[in-house]
Design a protein around this motif. Sequence first.
Motif, PDB file in Angstrom:
ATOM      1  N   UNK A 244       0.851  -1.192   0.000  1.00 15.71           N
ATOM      2  CA  UNK A 244       0.000   0.000   0.000  1.00 15.71           C
ATOM      3  C   UNK A 244       0.886   1.241   0.000  1.00 15.71           C
ATOM      4  N   UNK A 245       0.662   2.154  -0.955  1.00 16.03           N
ATOM      5  CA  UNK A 245       1.473   3.372  -1.059  1.00 16.03           C
ATOM      6  C   UNK A 245       0.563   4.600  -1.071  1.00 16.03           C
ATOM      7  N   UNK A 246       0.208   5.127   0.092  1.00 17.93           N
ATOM      8  CA  UNK A 246      -0.588   6.360   0.156  1.00 17.93           C
ATOM      9  C   UNK A 246       0.300   7.601   0.064  1.00 17.93           C
ATOM     10  N   UNK A 247      -0.278   8.709  -0.367  1.00 21.12           N
ATOM     11  CA  UNK A 247       0.451   9.975  -0.433  1.00 21.12           C
ATOM     12  C   UNK A 247      -0.528  11.136  -0.360  1.00 21.12           C
ATOM     13  N   UNK A 248      -0.070  12.235   0.186  1.00 22.65           N
ATOM     14  CA  UNK A 248      -0.853  13.463   0.195  1.00 22.65           C
ATOM     15  C   UNK A 248       0.085  14.645   0.060  1.00 22.65           C
ATOM     16  N   UNK A 249      -0.442  15.722  -0.518  1.00 26.49           N
ATOM     17  CA  UNK A 249       0.378  16.903  -0.734  1.00 26.49           C
ATOM     18  C   UNK A 249      -0.425  18.176  -0.556  1.00 26.49           C
ATOM     19  N   UNK A 250       0.258  19.218  -0.139  1.00 28.29           N
ATOM     20  CA  UNK A 250      -0.371  20.519   0.081  1.00 28.29           C
ATOM     21  C   UNK A 250       0.586  21.605  -0.413  1.00 28.29           C
ATOM     22  N   UNK A 251       0.069  22.555  -1.188  1.00 21.42           N
ATOM     23  CA  UNK A 251       0.863  23.666  -1.700  1.00 21.42           C
ATOM     24  C   UNK A 251       0.108  24.970  -1.478  1.00 21.42           C
ATOM     25  N   UNK A 252       0.814  25.949  -0.947  1.00 16.88           N
ATOM     26  CA  UNK A 252       0.279  27.312  -0.803  1.00 16.88           C
ATOM     27  C   UNK A 252       1.125  28.215  -1.681  1.00 16.88           C
ATOM     28  N   UNK A 253       0.495  28.806  -2.709  1.00 16.86           N
ATOM     29  CA  UNK A 253       1.246  29.557  -3.707  1.00 16.86           C
ATOM     30  C   UNK A 253       0.701  30.975  -3.833  1.00 16.86           C
ATOM     31  N   UNK A 254       1.571  32.007  -3.725  1.00 13.33           N
ATOM     32  CA  UNK A 254       1.116  33.390  -3.839  1.00 13.33           C
ATOM     33  C   UNK A 254       1.108  33.877  -5.283  1.00 13.33           C
ATOM     34  N   UNK A 255       0.391  34.958  -5.529  1.00 15.73           N
ATOM     35  CA  UNK A 255       0.359  35.577  -6.842  1.00 15.73           C
ATOM     36  C   UNK A 255      -0.303  36.942  -6.771  1.00 15.73           C
ATOM     37  N   UNK A 256      -0.361  37.605  -7.923  1.00 13.08           N
ATOM     38  CA  UNK A 256      -0.960  38.941  -7.990  1.00 13.08           C
ATOM     39  C   UNK A 256      -1.855  39.044  -9.218  1.00 13.08           C
ATOM     40  N   UNK A 257      -2.991  39.736  -9.049  1.00 11.82           N
ATOM     41  CA  UNK A 257      -3.868  40.097 -10.154  1.00 11.82           C
ATOM     42  C   UNK A 257      -4.221  41.568  -9.992  1.00 11.82           C
ATOM     43  N   UNK A 258      -3.841  42.369 -11.005  1.00  3.40           N
ATOM     44  CA  UNK A 258      -4.075  43.818 -10.969  1.00  3.40           C
ATOM     45  C   UNK A 258      -3.559  44.461  -9.686  1.00  3.40           C
ATOM     46  N   UNK A 259      -2.390  43.993  -9.243  1.00  3.16           N
ATOM     47  CA  UNK A 259      -1.739  44.579  -8.079  1.00  3.16           C
ATOM     48  C   UNK A 259      -2.234  44.077  -6.749  1.00  3.16           C
ATOM     49  N   UNK A 260      -3.267  43.231  -6.734  1.00  3.73           N
ATOM     50  CA  UNK A 260      -3.802  42.679  -5.490  1.00  3.73           C
ATOM     51  C   UNK A 260      -3.243  41.275  -5.274  1.00  3.73           C
ATOM     52  N   UNK A 261      -2.739  41.018  -4.084  1.00  9.82           N
ATOM     53  CA  UNK A 261      -2.137  39.710  -3.797  1.00  9.82           C
ATOM     54  C   UNK A 261      -3.209  38.680  -3.461  1.00  9.82           C
ATOM     55  N   UNK A 262      -2.903  37.425  -3.764  1.00  8.20           N
ATOM     56  CA  UNK A 262      -3.788  36.317  -3.420  1.00  8.20           C
ATOM     57  C   UNK A 262      -2.922  35.096  -3.136  1.00  8.20           C
ATOM     58  N   UNK A 263      -3.528  34.077  -2.524  1.00 12.73           N
ATOM     59  CA  UNK A 263      -2.850  32.814  -2.280  1.00 12.73           C
ATOM     60  C   UNK A 263      -3.759  31.679  -2.751  1.00 12.73           C
ATOM     61  N   UNK A 264      -3.234  30.807  -3.575  1.00  9.05           N
ATOM     62  CA  UNK A 264      -3.989  29.631  -4.003  1.00  9.05           C
ATOM     63  C   UNK A 264      -3.547  28.431  -3.181  1.00  9.05           C
ATOM     64  N   UNK A 265      -4.512  27.589  -2.824  1.00  8.63           N
ATOM     65  CA  UNK A 265      -4.255  26.401  -2.020  1.00  8.63           C
ATOM     66  C   UNK A 265      -4.559  25.161  -2.850  1.00  8.63           C
ATOM     67  N   UNK A 266      -3.621  24.243  -2.879  1.00 15.40           N
ATOM     68  CA  UNK A 266      -3.795  22.992  -3.623  1.00 15.40           C
ATOM     69  C   UNK A 266      -3.580  21.820  -2.679  1.00 15.40           C
ATOM     70  N   UNK A 267      -4.544  20.907  -2.667  1.00 18.27           N
ATOM     71  CA  UNK A 267      -4.460  19.725  -1.804  1.00 18.27           C
ATOM     72  C   UNK A 267      -4.761  18.493  -2.649  1.00 18.27           C
ATOM     73  N   UNK A 268      -3.909  17.466  -2.569  1.00 11.79           N
ATOM     74  CA  UNK A 268      -4.148  16.257  -3.349  1.00 11.79           C
ATOM     75  C   UNK A 268      -3.787  15.020  -2.538  1.00 11.79           C
ATOM     76  N   UNK A 269      -4.492  13.956  -2.817  1.00  6.25           N
ATOM     77  CA  UNK A 269      -4.230  12.670  -2.182  1.00  6.25           C
ATOM     78  C   UNK A 269      -4.282  11.573  -3.250  1.00  6.25           C
ATOM     79  N   UNK A 270      -3.541  10.517  -3.025  1.00  4.22           N
ATOM     80  CA  UNK A 270      -3.540   9.377  -3.939  1.00  4.22           C
ATOM     81  C   UNK A 270      -3.060   8.144  -3.184  1.00  4.22           C
ATOM     82  N   UNK A 271      -3.542   6.991  -3.582  1.00  9.14           N
ATOM     83  CA  UNK A 271      -3.120   5.733  -2.968  1.00  9.14           C
ATOM     84  C   UNK A 271      -3.130   4.632  -4.029  1.00  9.14           C
ATOM     85  N   UNK A 272      -2.216   3.687  -3.867  1.00  9.18           N
ATOM     86  CA  UNK A 272      -2.152   2.527  -4.759  1.00  9.18           C
ATOM     87  C   UNK A 272      -2.072   1.275  -3.895  1.00  9.18           C
TER      88      UNK A 272
END
Length: 291
Positions: A244-272
């Motif tokens: 059994x090989x489970x995995x999970x990941x989390x990424x917090x990534x910043x960026x800008x749109x029209x000079x305003x900052x934002x943060x996108x959150x990515x969460x993923x899981x997978x298992x075999x």
Amino acid sequence: EGFAAHLSMKILDSLVLQTQEADNVVRDRDKTTGVYLTNTYLTGNSRYTTTDEMPAMDINLNFSKSFTGRYYRSFQFDLTPRVQFYRLVNRSTREFQDISYNYQKFTPAAIVSYTDDRLGRYTNTWMLTFKAQSLYPTVDQLVPVVDSFNRYSILAGNPLLQAADEKDLDFTMQHNSAAKNAFGYILTASAGTIRNNFSDSSLIDSLGRSFNYMVNAHGYAFLNVNGDLKKAFKYRNSQFQVDLTPSLGFIRSPGYVNGLSYHSLTFNTASVLDLYYTCKDIVAVDLRESF
């Protein structure tokens, strides 16, 4: 049976030289005459050279204790202070692309590990690793040749872009069994942050046209956890294995749109899940499911 201690020191140095040449000739078809004319903006040649040198000192300290036929235990500490000297030079017939810059960064690394080996029974290993590294902007990120073919999405550069500094921390725990119906596992966790991360910035006007370029932004972080669990069962001439090989990941990534900052959150899981059965050399069945 005995106790041992060992200290070693080494002076290291790595040097990487890279050179890339480009000769671009672009012609546009004149709609009136049908003749292909040289596009003086997109046509040009360049020579791109990077020098990456990293002198370091490696300090290794090891303690071990053993009892003949019973166990072996070891504690190891490895420290590598490093300094990175990075230079980029780009020579181009396009004056705005004729650039150079230098960076000097402290990028240390360290490893702490412990091993407990019960001879003939099992082995447990724990390891903690720290690493610092820097990421450097390329010519295309700083001063690219902007092709306005798609006027609704223009990729531009940012000559003020600075190097990004990444710090990673990794942990590994491993168990191997020497028993008949063996059970083993590897668990790994890695986390890190990037200061001055290369992040997307977009300026969108009232007509929906976007002007895209890279900026330095704080707040990038990631976490990954992975596992690999194995169990074997043996009965007479048959053997059955479960993996059994489970995995999970989390990424917090910043960026800008029209000079305003934002943060996108990515969460993923997978298992075999892998089921494997064998009986002598007659039958072999392998079933795998991902979810």
